[in-house]
Design a protein around this motif. Structure first.
Motif, PDB file in Angstrom:
ATOM      1  N   LEU A 194      48.975  82.341  36.162  1.00 53.74           N
ATOM      2  CA  LEU A 194      49.175  83.581  36.909  1.00 53.74           C
ATOM      3  C   LEU A 194      49.797  83.272  38.266  1.00 53.74           C
ATOM      4  O   LEU A 194      49.655  82.163  38.783  1.00 53.74           O
ATOM      5  CB  LEU A 194      47.834  84.295  37.117  1.00 53.74           C
ATOM      6  CG  LEU A 194      47.018  84.620  35.851  1.00 53.74           C
ATOM      7  CD1 LEU A 194      45.639  85.132  36.237  1.00 53.74           C
ATOM      8  CD2 LEU A 194      47.747  85.632  34.982  1.00 53.74           C
ATOM      9  N   SER A 195      50.465  84.255  38.848  1.00 58.39           N
ATOM     10  CA  SER A 195      51.025  84.135  40.196  1.00 58.39           C
ATOM     11  C   SER A 195      50.291  85.085  41.130  1.00 58.39           C
ATOM     12  O   SER A 195      49.959  86.212  40.748  1.00 58.39           O
ATOM     13  CB  SER A 195      52.519  84.462  40.207  1.00 58.39           C
ATOM     14  OG  SER A 195      53.282  83.412  39.635  1.00 58.39           O
ATOM     15  N   VAL A 196      50.064  84.628  42.368  1.00 58.50           N
ATOM     16  CA  VAL A 196      49.386  85.432  43.382  1.00 58.50           C
ATOM     17  C   VAL A 196      50.462  85.973  44.315  1.00 58.50           C
ATOM     18  O   VAL A 196      51.068  85.219  45.080  1.00 58.50           O
ATOM     19  CB  VAL A 196      48.349  84.592  44.152  1.00 58.50           C
ATOM     20  CG1 VAL A 196      47.603  85.450  45.170  1.00 58.50           C
ATOM     21  CG2 VAL A 196      47.366  83.950  43.173  1.00 58.50           C
ATOM     22  N   ARG A 253      47.636  80.059  52.285  1.00 56.60           N
ATOM     23  CA  ARG A 253      48.662  79.679  53.255  1.00 56.60           C
ATOM     24  C   ARG A 253      49.044  80.842  54.164  1.00 56.60           C
ATOM     25  O   ARG A 253      49.174  81.977  53.715  1.00 56.60           O
ATOM     26  CB  ARG A 253      49.907  79.149  52.542  1.00 56.60           C
ATOM     27  CG  ARG A 253      49.749  77.735  52.037  1.00 56.60           C
ATOM     28  CD  ARG A 253      50.959  77.254  51.275  1.00 56.60           C
ATOM     29  NE  ARG A 253      52.225  77.600  51.915  1.00 56.60           N
ATOM     30  CZ  ARG A 253      53.376  77.021  51.584  1.00 56.60           C
ATOM     31  NH1 ARG A 253      53.418  76.087  50.659  1.00 56.60           N
ATOM     32  NH2 ARG A 253      54.487  77.393  52.171  1.00 56.60           N
ATOM     33  N   SER A 254      49.271  80.529  55.431  1.00 50.89           N
ATOM     34  CA  SER A 254      49.553  81.566  56.430  1.00 50.89           C
ATOM     35  C   SER A 254      50.915  82.225  56.247  1.00 50.89           C
ATOM     36  O   SER A 254      51.165  83.289  56.797  1.00 50.89           O
ATOM     37  CB  SER A 254      49.469  80.975  57.844  1.00 50.89           C
ATOM     38  OG  SER A 254      50.424  79.943  58.014  1.00 50.89           O
ATOM     39  N   ASP A 255      51.813  81.605  55.484  1.00 49.76           N
ATOM     40  CA  ASP A 255      53.128  82.221  55.248  1.00 49.76           C
ATOM     41  C   ASP A 255      53.121  83.094  53.993  1.00 49.76           C
ATOM     42  O   ASP A 255      54.164  83.547  53.536  1.00 49.76           O
ATOM     43  CB  ASP A 255      54.224  81.157  55.138  1.00 49.76           C
ATOM     44  CG  ASP A 255      54.031  80.228  53.951  1.00 49.76           C
ATOM     45  OD1 ASP A 255      52.883  80.121  53.467  1.00 49.76           O
ATOM     46  OD2 ASP A 255      55.013  79.596  53.510  1.00 49.76           O
ATOM     47  N   ARG A 256      51.946  83.353  53.453  1.00 50.71           N
ATOM     48  CA  ARG A 256      51.817  84.181  52.251  1.00 50.71           C
ATOM     49  C   ARG A 256      50.872  85.363  52.500  1.00 50.71           C
ATOM     50  O   ARG A 256      50.087  85.731  51.650  1.00 50.71           O
ATOM     51  CB  ARG A 256      51.297  83.342  51.078  1.00 50.71           C
ATOM     52  CG  ARG A 256      52.213  82.207  50.647  1.00 50.71           C
ATOM     53  CD  ARG A 256      53.462  82.722  49.957  1.00 50.71           C
ATOM     54  NE  ARG A 256      54.239  81.632  49.385  1.00 50.71           N
ATOM     55  CZ  ARG A 256      55.171  80.956  50.012  1.00 50.71           C
ATOM     56  NH1 ARG A 256      55.446  81.262  51.270  1.00 50.71           N
ATOM     57  NH2 ARG A 256      55.839  79.992  49.418  1.00 50.71           N
ATOM     58  N   LYS A 257      50.948  85.941  53.695  1.00 54.00           N
ATOM     59  CA  LYS A 257      50.039  87.019  54.066  1.00 54.00           C
ATOM     60  C   LYS A 257      50.061  88.163  53.057  1.00 54.00           C
ATOM     61  O   LYS A 257      51.116  88.603  52.635  1.00 54.00           O
ATOM     62  CB  LYS A 257      50.382  87.551  55.456  1.00 54.00           C
ATOM     63  CG  LYS A 257      50.023  86.587  56.571  1.00 54.00           C
ATOM     64  CD  LYS A 257      50.343  87.163  57.930  1.00 54.00           C
ATOM     65  CE  LYS A 257      49.980  86.173  59.035  1.00 54.00           C
ATOM     66  NZ  LYS A 257      50.319  86.689  60.364  1.00 54.00           N
ATOM     67  N   GLN A 258      48.868  88.618  52.707  1.00 52.29           N
ATOM     68  CA  GLN A 258      48.638  89.712  51.764  1.00 52.29           C
ATOM     69  C   GLN A 258      49.060  89.369  50.339  1.00 52.29           C
ATOM     70  O   GLN A 258      49.193  90.266  49.498  1.00 52.29           O
ATOM     71  CB  GLN A 258      49.300  91.009  52.232  1.00 52.29           C
ATOM     72  CG  GLN A 258      48.593  91.635  53.439  1.00 52.29           C
ATOM     73  CD  GLN A 258      49.159  92.986  53.819  1.00 52.29           C
ATOM     74  OE1 GLN A 258      50.215  93.067  54.434  1.00 52.29           O
ATOM     75  NE2 GLN A 258      48.454  94.059  53.480  1.00 52.29           N
ATOM     76  N   SER A 259      49.268  88.082  50.069  1.00 51.60           N
ATOM     77  CA  SER A 259      49.453  87.656  48.682  1.00 51.60           C
ATOM     78  C   SER A 259      48.064  87.470  48.100  1.00 51.60           C
ATOM     79  O   SER A 259      47.442  86.410  48.262  1.00 51.60           O
ATOM     80  CB  SER A 259      50.270  86.356  48.609  1.00 51.60           C
ATOM     81  OG  SER A 259      51.591  86.577  49.014  1.00 51.60           O
ATOM     82  N   SER A 260      47.560  88.499  47.464  1.00 45.33           N
ATOM     83  CA  SER A 260      46.176  88.500  47.006  1.00 45.33           C
ATOM     84  C   SER A 260      45.948  89.671  46.063  1.00 45.33           C
ATOM     85  O   SER A 260      46.822  90.508  45.878  1.00 45.33           O
ATOM     86  CB  SER A 260      45.223  88.616  48.209  1.00 45.33           C
ATOM     87  OG  SER A 260      45.468  89.816  48.921  1.00 45.33           O
ATOM     88  N   GLY A 261      44.750  89.725  45.482  1.00 46.98           N
ATOM     89  CA  GLY A 261      44.411  90.858  44.638  1.00 46.98           C
ATOM     90  C   GLY A 261      43.347  90.532  43.624  1.00 46.98           C
ATOM     91  O   GLY A 261      42.897  89.387  43.506  1.00 46.98           O
ATOM     92  N   ILE A 262      42.946  91.545  42.892  1.00 45.38           N
ATOM     93  CA  ILE A 262      41.971  91.391  41.820  1.00 45.38           C
ATOM     94  C   ILE A 262      42.691  90.935  40.550  1.00 45.38           C
ATOM     95  O   ILE A 262      43.762  91.440  40.215  1.00 45.38           O
ATOM     96  CB  ILE A 262      41.248  92.726  41.546  1.00 45.38           C
ATOM     97  CG1 ILE A 262      40.377  93.115  42.745  1.00 45.38           C
ATOM     98  CG2 ILE A 262      40.389  92.648  40.285  1.00 45.38           C
ATOM     99  CD1 ILE A 262      39.218  92.179  43.022  1.00 45.38           C
ATOM    100  N   ALA A 263      42.093  89.980  39.841  1.00 45.97           N
ATOM    101  CA  ALA A 263      42.646  89.539  38.559  1.00 45.97           C
ATOM    102  C   ALA A 263      42.160  90.484  37.469  1.00 45.97           C
ATOM    103  O   ALA A 263      40.960  90.734  37.360  1.00 45.97           O
ATOM    104  CB  ALA A 263      42.205  88.110  38.263  1.00 45.97           C
TER     105      ALA A 263
END
Length: 416
Positions: free
Chosen positions: A40-42, A76-86
């Motif tokens: 999966l990708s975040v 990583r700080s350069d990926r802000k808001q790269s997140s979520g529920i699986a």
């Protein structure tokens, strides 16, 4: 309301608790293989099947287990808001943190930990050796304070946010669809103008080029090399320096934006002696020669004349700026797009060099008609581009509103 004592949270309802993430979440830190668990990708759009352009390791065991309902965030700080529920079981790269909870509603978690306010706080707890790039580890994340209502209220808040966000996302989606349709409409109008002219009753002839089709009988089919006043030229292989208003601006592929504009971020300059052979004049056209941006073009007008151009760009110069402008507008047409695709397909990598650009076929009217066509296309471009920009601003406004709405609900400033 009461003061939470935490800057990004502000005031919260009296009945809410201020807790640390580690009190309600545990880390899932089990290493697995992506041969056994779907990769999966975040992303900023949540947790999705692994993207085609994602960096892939030959070591299939360097993955972290994700179970349905887990919250995943890129550390990583350069990926802000790269997140979520699986929403399915799988595996993610080790740079991500995977957490789970039995006491916090899944959907509330997604809105709380994915909003912009938390994103800034999350990376504030990070550390590293580079000022603008670091990571936040679980040992730090678990100590971050978050606001938390009772479970029943969490569910209620999540449902209200879901319903409101659905309406906002529909507006955004429909506006984006309108933008896409306007772009196609603009391209169709430009294509018709630069390949067929304005006179619907004029006698036509076959151009001999599949993607150009019929052209007015008085026009010619020529090659770009027939219009330029010197051989196509590659850009400078220099790194450039921080913007200096006394030096020429250093134009790179990444600077070229939509609507023939240049980025206002990370502007570089080139020392005058180094820039001298690469100075641009009004009427020049820049062509991108490789990578994802291959075929992108930029017309040098009064605002960018005097700048210098970098490697991976190719310059075409003309005796008459009007010819350069006509060539630029031709590159916005479907005909140019089809030619570009035919050239790229032949290459092992996405690359169009000076030799290919030199031999690019295009329709050529006489200079008097060319002037009329350029004026017409310019008006079309400005009018439709203005509408598109207004719609883009609307999307940006709606995105900001959505972020603000989510923040106010998950911190209790709005009551569900």
């Amino acid at each position: 309301m009461k003061d939470s004592g935490v800057g990004w949270i502000g005031e919260i309802p009296e009945s809410w608790e201020l807790v640390k993430i580690g009190q309600h979440f545990k880390q899932r830190n089990e290493k697995v293989s992506d041969l056994d668990f779907k990769p999966l990708s975040v992303t900023k759009n949540g947790i999705v099947p692994q993207l085609d352009n994602a960096a892939k390791s030959s070591n299939h065991n360097d993955r972290k287990l994700v179970k349905k309902g887990d919250f995943v965030i890129n550390s990583r700080s350069d990926r802000k808001q790269s997140s979520g529920i699986a929403y399915e079981d799988g595996s993610v790269s080790l740079i991500n943190l995977v957490i789970k909870s039995r006491t916090v509603d899944t959907n509330f978690t997604n809105y709380l930990l994915k909003n912009a306010g938390f994103a800034e706080e999350f990376y504030r707890w990070g550390n590293g050796i580079v000022a603008d790039l670091w990571s936040t580890k679980w040992d730090s994340m678990k100590r971050i304070p978050i606001p938390l209502p009772e479970l029943a209220e969490q569910k209620k808040i999540a449902n209200v946010i879901r319903d409101k966000v659905k309406i906002i996302d529909t507006i955004i989606s429909e506006t984006q669809q309108s933008i896409d349709e306007l772009k196609k409409y603009k391209q169709a109008l430009i294509t018709e103008t630069v390949t067929k002219g304005l006179d619907k009753n004029v006698e036509m002839k076959d151009s001999g080029i599949e993607w150009i089709g019929k052209i007015p009988s008085s026009w010619k089919i020529g090659r770009l090399k027939n219009l330029i006043n010197q051989p196509l030229m590659y850009g400078a292989n220099e790194s450039g320096e921080l913007f200096n208003p006394e030096w020429p601006r250093y134009i790179r592929i990444t600077d070229i934006q939509e609507n023939n504009s240049l980025s206002s971020e990370n502007i570089l300059s080139l020392e005058p002696t180094l820039a001298s052979p690469y100075i641009l004049k009004k009427g020049d056209v820049l062509f991108a020669r490789s990578g994802a941006t291959v075929g992108k073009t930029y017309y040098i007008d009064e605002t960018s004349a005097g700048g210098a151009f970098a490697g991976y760009l190719i310059k075409a110069s003309f005796n008459n700026a009007l010819v350069g402008e006509f060539v630029y507008y031709y590159t916005l047409s479907y005909s140019y797009q089809k030619w570009k695709e035919s050239i790229v397909i032949q290459a092992t990598i996405q690359n169009i060099g000076a030799d290919k650009y030199s031999n690019m076929p295009l329709p050529i009217p006489d200079i008097a008609e060319m002037k009329i066509l350029v004026e017409k296309v310019s008006r079309i471009d400005r009018r439709i581009s203005k509408i598109i920009e207004e719609k883009k601003k609307m999307i940006k406004t709606m995105l900001n509103y959505k972020q603000s709405l989510i923040y106010e609900y998950v911190t209790g400033k709005k009551e569900a």
